[in-house]
Motif scaffolding. Sequence first.
Motif: not given
Length: 248
Positions: A19-20, A24-25, A47-51, A89-91
């Motif tokens: 989630e973030g 998204g990627v 991605c995790k490091a950047r939320g 995914t969203e968006g």
Amino acid sequence: MSEFLETRQGRRIAYDRLEGAGPGVVFLGGFKSDKEGTKALALEAWCKARGRAFLRFDYSGHGASSGDFLDGAIGDWFEDACAAILGLTEGPQILVGSSMGGWISLLVARAHPEKVAGLVTIAAAPDFTETLWAGLSEVERQGVLEYGRLERPSEYSPEPYIFTRRLIEEGRSRLIFDRPLGLGMPVRMLQGTADADVPVALAMRLLDHMAGPDIRLTLVKGADHRFSTPDCLKLIEATVLKVGNRAA
């Protein structure tokens, strides 16, 4: 631990999701690869490091997903990708497609442009089934038609890769080069000059074939098909960041 998505075709698709923030990627792997590969895991950590939201998944017949690899074809894996992207995914998402995943990401962008904020392809291999068929001898073609399969040695596996008649024939309904391809989102193509599986000429052909306001090709001297050295991974991450900034 992976979760599973049941598709409307009855296939169970294994996936891992963060989630973030968006966009998204989504990582789309290559032929016979899985979601535990170097590029997928590196991109997930980034991605995790950047939320940032992230999704990696296995096509049916790959990795932890259901099905037999030899029963699959491009259309099946395209359906799996659509199910994962639309359902998990969203968006709009940034699709990162490696090799065959580059082909599938282009199919997704063509079918669902509203879900694609940007595209990053890595040694994209659109229409590779037709390229394979065109390079076969008449004896090999007859073998595919008669026995339903072709075996080729691979440096990525101790066992030969098997290309089925269905894979080749079904792929003809999923071609990229058979019609115009307009892409309104930012597109970044990454390609190694030492790639023995996807030549630079194919990347140039794809660049010429695509139409859109923001399409670029980056050649990396000496990079091979894996495109997984530390420098290559950093370039993938930097490219995703730039595409995300342009899509925002």
